[in-house]
Design an enzyme around this catalytic site. Structure first.
Site, PDB file in Angstrom:
ATOM      1  N   GLY A 162     -28.014  65.574  26.226  1.00  0.00           N
ATOM      2  CA  GLY A 162     -27.551  64.319  25.394  1.00  0.00           C
ATOM      3  C   GLY A 162     -26.840  63.380  26.264  1.00  0.00           C
ATOM      4  N   LEU A 163     -26.878  62.023  25.672  1.00  0.00           N
ATOM      5  CA  LEU A 163     -26.027  61.013  26.447  1.00  0.00           C
ATOM      6  C   LEU A 163     -24.702  60.933  25.944  1.00  0.00           C
ATOM      7  CD1 LEU A 163     -26.047  58.354  28.272  1.00  0.00           C
ATOM      8  CD2 LEU A 163     -26.721  57.015  25.728  1.00  0.00           C
ATOM      9  N   GLY A 164     -23.681  61.221  26.823  1.00  0.00           N
ATOM     10  CA  GLY A 164     -22.199  60.906  26.517  1.00  0.00           C
ATOM     11  C   GLY A 164     -21.976  59.285  26.482  1.00  0.00           C
ATOM     12  N   LYS A 203     -17.609  62.698  15.682  1.00  0.00           N
ATOM     13  CA  LYS A 203     -16.519  63.808  15.557  1.00  0.00           C
ATOM     14  C   LYS A 203     -15.297  63.016  14.686  1.00  0.00           C
ATOM     15  CE  LYS A 203     -17.346  65.036  20.270  1.00  0.00           C
ATOM     16  NZ  LYS A 203     -17.548  63.552  21.396  1.00  0.00           N
ATOM     17  N   PRO A 237     -31.073  69.113  21.169  1.00  0.00           N
ATOM     18  CA  PRO A 237     -31.561  68.845  22.610  1.00  0.00           C
ATOM     19  C   PRO A 237     -30.579  69.286  23.548  1.00  0.00           C
ATOM     20  CG  PRO A 237     -32.048  66.938  21.059  1.00  0.00           C
ATOM     21  CD  PRO A 237     -31.166  67.917  20.364  1.00  0.00           C
ATOM     22  N   ILE A 238     -30.969  69.926  24.636  1.00  0.00           N
ATOM     23  CA  ILE A 238     -30.220  70.678  25.680  1.00  0.00           C
ATOM     24  C   ILE A 238     -29.486  69.580  26.620  1.00  0.00           C
ATOM     25  CG2 ILE A 238     -31.716  70.954  27.634  1.00  0.00           C
ATOM     26  CD1 ILE A 238     -30.203  74.038  27.698  1.00  0.00           C
ATOM     27  N   GLY A 297     -30.163  77.736  12.280  1.00  0.00           N
ATOM     28  CA  GLY A 297     -31.699  77.354  12.299  1.00  0.00           C
ATOM     29  C   GLY A 297     -32.275  76.257  12.832  1.00  0.00           C
ATOM     30  N   ASP A 346     -24.108  61.463  21.975  1.00  0.00           N
ATOM     31  CA  ASP A 346     -22.711  61.982  21.472  1.00  0.00           C
ATOM     32  C   ASP A 346     -21.761  61.075  21.407  1.00  0.00           C
ATOM     33  OD1 ASP A 346     -20.836  64.950  21.621  1.00  0.00           O
ATOM     34  OD2 ASP A 346     -19.981  63.255  22.712  1.00  0.00           O
ATOM     35  N   HIS A 397     -12.797  67.005  16.221  1.00  0.00           N
ATOM     36  CA  HIS A 397     -12.544  66.485  17.538  1.00  0.00           C
ATOM     37  C   HIS A 397     -11.686  67.639  18.124  1.00  0.00           C
ATOM     38  CE1 HIS A 397     -13.367  62.863  20.376  1.00  0.00           C
ATOM     39  NE2 HIS A 397     -13.093  63.919  21.010  1.00  0.00           N
ATOM     40  N   LYS A 430     -32.031  72.845  15.707  1.00  0.00           N
ATOM     41  CA  LYS A 430     -31.878  72.750  17.127  1.00  0.00           C
ATOM     42  C   LYS A 430     -31.337  71.850  17.815  1.00  0.00           C
ATOM     43  CE  LYS A 430     -36.875  74.887  17.225  1.00  0.00           C
ATOM     44  NZ  LYS A 430     -36.728  75.783  18.533  1.00  0.00           N
ATOM     45  N   TYR A 433     -13.802  56.934  20.029  1.00  0.00           N
ATOM     46  CA  TYR A 433     -14.409  56.063  21.057  1.00  0.00           C
ATOM     47  C   TYR A 433     -14.795  54.636  20.810  1.00  0.00           C
ATOM     48  CZ  TYR A 433     -16.015  60.611  22.598  1.00  0.00           C
ATOM     49  OH  TYR A 433     -16.061  61.943  22.947  1.00  0.00           O
TER      50      TYR A 433
HETATM   51  N1  LIG Z   1     -14.908  66.523  22.720  1.00  0.00           N
HETATM   52  C1  LIG Z   1     -13.973  65.870  23.594  1.00  0.00           C
HETATM   53  O1  LIG Z   1     -12.934  66.171  23.455  1.00  0.00           O
HETATM   54  C2  LIG Z   1     -14.520  64.957  24.893  1.00  0.00           C
HETATM   55  C3  LIG Z   1     -13.702  64.693  25.851  1.00  0.00           C
HETATM   56  C4  LIG Z   1     -14.248  63.978  26.955  1.00  0.00           C
HETATM   57  C5  LIG Z   1     -15.627  63.812  26.918  1.00  0.00           C
HETATM   58  N2  LIG Z   1     -16.614  63.909  25.819  1.00  0.00           N
HETATM   59  C6  LIG Z   1     -18.037  63.653  25.747  1.00  0.00           C
HETATM   60  O2  LIG Z   1     -18.718  64.160  27.031  1.00  0.00           O
HETATM   61  C7  LIG Z   1     -19.272  62.842  27.637  1.00  0.00           C
HETATM   62  C8  LIG Z   1     -19.427  63.317  28.910  1.00  0.00           C
HETATM   63  O3  LIG Z   1     -17.988  63.446  29.589  1.00  0.00           O
HETATM   64  P1  LIG Z   1     -17.363  62.228  30.633  1.00  0.00           P
HETATM   65  O4  LIG Z   1     -17.963  60.879  30.231  1.00  0.00           O
HETATM   66  O5  LIG Z   1     -16.015  62.188  30.406  1.00  0.00           O
HETATM   67  O6  LIG Z   1     -17.623  62.816  31.986  1.00  0.00           O
HETATM   68  P2  LIG Z   1     -18.900  63.097  32.945  1.00  0.00           P
HETATM   69  O7  LIG Z   1     -20.079  63.102  32.113  1.00  0.00           O
HETATM   70  O8  LIG Z   1     -18.608  64.473  33.608  1.00  0.00           O
HETATM   71  O9  LIG Z   1     -18.816  62.001  34.055  1.00  0.00           O
HETATM   72  C9  LIG Z   1     -19.077  60.596  33.906  1.00  0.00           C
HETATM   73  C10 LIG Z   1     -18.862  59.876  35.192  1.00  0.00           C
HETATM   74  O10 LIG Z   1     -19.782  60.359  36.023  1.00  0.00           O
HETATM   75  C11 LIG Z   1     -20.547  59.264  36.708  1.00  0.00           C
HETATM   76  N3  LIG Z   1     -21.866  59.564  36.808  1.00  0.00           N
HETATM   77  C12 LIG Z   1     -22.916  59.871  35.574  1.00  0.00           C
HETATM   78  N4  LIG Z   1     -23.922  60.370  36.260  1.00  0.00           N
HETATM   79  C13 LIG Z   1     -23.653  60.555  37.569  1.00  0.00           C
HETATM   80  C14 LIG Z   1     -24.743  60.873  38.962  1.00  0.00           C
HETATM   81  N5  LIG Z   1     -26.016  61.006  38.857  1.00  0.00           N
HETATM   82  N6  LIG Z   1     -24.083  60.458  39.714  1.00  0.00           N
HETATM   83  C15 LIG Z   1     -22.738  60.212  39.934  1.00  0.00           C
HETATM   84  N7  LIG Z   1     -22.220  59.769  39.122  1.00  0.00           N
HETATM   85  C16 LIG Z   1     -22.373  59.989  37.685  1.00  0.00           C
HETATM   86  C17 LIG Z   1     -20.193  58.127  35.492  1.00  0.00           C
HETATM   87  O11 LIG Z   1     -20.360  56.725  36.152  1.00  0.00           O
HETATM   88  P3  LIG Z   1     -21.247  55.543  35.587  1.00  0.00           P
HETATM   89  O12 LIG Z   1     -21.220  55.339  34.117  1.00  0.00           O
HETATM   90  O13 LIG Z   1     -20.819  54.583  36.675  1.00  0.00           O
HETATM   91  O14 LIG Z   1     -22.835  56.051  36.124  1.00  0.00           O
HETATM   92  C18 LIG Z   1     -18.771  58.260  35.004  1.00  0.00           C
HETATM   93  O15 LIG Z   1     -17.796  57.931  35.862  1.00  0.00           O
HETATM   94  C19 LIG Z   1     -18.326  61.906  27.265  1.00  0.00           C
HETATM   95  O16 LIG Z   1     -19.086  60.770  27.529  1.00  0.00           O
HETATM   96  C20 LIG Z   1     -18.236  62.080  25.704  1.00  0.00           C
HETATM   97  O17 LIG Z   1     -19.263  61.836  25.019  1.00  0.00           O
HETATM   98  C21 LIG Z   1     -16.063  64.809  24.665  1.00  0.00           C
END
Ligand SMILES: NC(=O)c1ccc[n+]([C@@H]2O[C@H](COP(=O)([O-])OP(=O)(O)OC[C@H]3O[C@@H](n4cnc5c(N)ncnc54)[C@H](OP(=O)(O)O)[C@@H]3O)[C@@H](O)[C@H]2O)c1
Length: 331
Positions: free
Chosen positions: A37-39, A100, A34-35, A30, A66, A133, A32, A71
């Site tokens: 989020g900031l990684g 996580k 937000p679709i 039940g 997130d 995680h 929600k 991290y």
């Molecule tokens: N649960 C898990 O095991 C797990 C694993 C991995 C990640 N995560 C989560 O998921 C989030 C996202 O994944 P991620 O950070 O690995 O990869 P991602 O979001 O797919 O890619 C991040 C990369 O893309 C660049 N970027 C961002 N926006 C852009 C745009 N509009 N144009 C061009 N490049 C762009 C960023 O560079 P700049 O920062 O230089 O812009 C960074 O190098 C993580 O931050 C984390 O919160 C969870």
């Protein structure tokens, strides 16, 4: 007619508070989420940068952050949030914060401890969403969060995902998290939990992008009322994916960037996205995805790019009996 509706939505989006136009995904309990989020993985280790990025993200309409214990940025995020709450820029209850539980905290009694550690650093008295995680348990008390054995593989211990899940339920009952879920779980591991659970996991956070479309696992999750969050939703924005001719064509046709097309493809599948960036223009670019629609044909072309290409493989844990990627990608 269709074009007029889309244009109207775009105009409304630009003239009003962006947060009113960020859709949510309904969770099975039940609540929600937000679709978008900031990684925050590897976002920055500088407090000033973290404070700036989180402030800008909120200005652009992000209300979902997130993070994770591993991290090692929860303290930085916490300080930024504290300043934001002090300035009445936004209220705690208007944010959705995910953290996580790390692999060295998988014994039932350690889960509550892990969550409290994260909450303490974030300076919050509840998490909106807490995730296991990984389905992998590592030895605790070694002084390392990624302990290795003599073979230079992770020093694993045998704890079932069901035991860890019971710890998650304990934390939920104590009010530490409003929702609980998992990350990197395959269909067999989800099935085990669903059989034993008092509470169903509301989300499975997994890697999804055009080169790893995860159709089978997403379908499995949805058929069990488990929502999906896509990590690496931009495929880490490699040169290969940003220059993919299918994606660049679709981007040009829609007057959008490849990053926006990748995120749009996910949200049209009702998948939550958590792109990471520390750059102002990209924070804005990544959330500006609610004023266009990919056609069925465009959606299909993006699905056709799938090559089951995983970025996050955790191969140091490949010998762990709970290694999630040992069964075919379809599950
Ligand atoms: N649960 C898990 O095991 C797990 C694993 C991995 C990640 N995560 C989560 O998921 C989030 C996202 O994944 P991620 O950070 O690995 O990869 P991602 O979001 O797919 O890619 C991040 C990369 O893309 C660049 N970027 C961002 N926006 C852009 C745009 N509009 N144009 C061009 N490049 C762009 C960023 O560079 P700049 O920062 O230089 O812009 C960074 O190098 C993580 O931050 C984390 O919160 C969870």
């Amino acid at each position: 007619m269709y074009q007029i509706v889309i244009t109207l939505i775009a105009v409304l989006y630009q003239t009003c508070d962006a947060t009113n136009y960020i859709p949510s995904v309904n969770l099975v309990n039940g609540k929600k989420i937000p679709i978008i989020g900031l990684g925050t993985y590897a976002l920055t280790s500088d407090q000033n940068v973290m404070t700036k990025v989180i402030n800008e993200a909120i200005d652009f309409g992000y209300r979902h952050i997130d993070t994770a214990y591993i991290y090692e940025n929860e303290e930085l995020i916490g300080r930024a949030l504290n300043e934001i709450f002090q300035n009445n820029k936004t209220k705690r209850d208007d944010l959705f914060i995910t953290s996580k539980v790390w692999n060295t905290y998988h014994k039932r009694e350690q889960v509550v401890e892990a969550m409290k550690l994260s909450m303490n650093m974030l300076g919050v008295d509840y998490l909106d969403l807490a995730l296991v995680h990984w389905p992998l348990a590592y030895r605790s008390g070694t002084g390392s969060l990624r302990p290795l054995n003599a073979n230079n593989m992770t020093d694993d211990i045998n704890i079932s995902v069901v035991e860890t899940w019971k710890g998650m339920e304990d934390a939920y009952k104590l009010g530490l998290a409003k929702s609980i879920g998992v990350s990197n779980f395959n269909s067999q591991q989800l099935t085990l939990i669903l059989k034993e659970a008092f509470l169903k996991p509301v989300i499975n956070q997994i890697e999804v992008h055009p080169y790893l479309s995860q159709e089978k696992l997403v379908e499995f999750c949805k058929s069990n009322s488990i929502s999906v969050t896509a990590y690496c939703p931009l495929g880490k924005a490699t040169k290969e994916i940003l220059n993919d001719p299918v994606l660049t064509d679709i981007a040009t046709n829609n007057n959008k960037t490849v990053a926006q097309v990748m995120l749009r493809w996910l949200i049209q599948r009702d998948i939550v996205v958590i792109p990471k960036t520390s750059k102002t223009n990209r924070l804005s670019e990544n959330i500006n995805i609610f004023d266009f629609q990919l056609t069925d044909e465009e959606m299909k072309s993006i699905f056709s790019l799938n090559k089951n290409q995983r970025i996050i493989t955790s191969t140091l844990s490949a010998n762990n009996p709970n290694y999630p990627f040992a069964i075919p990608y379809r599950r």
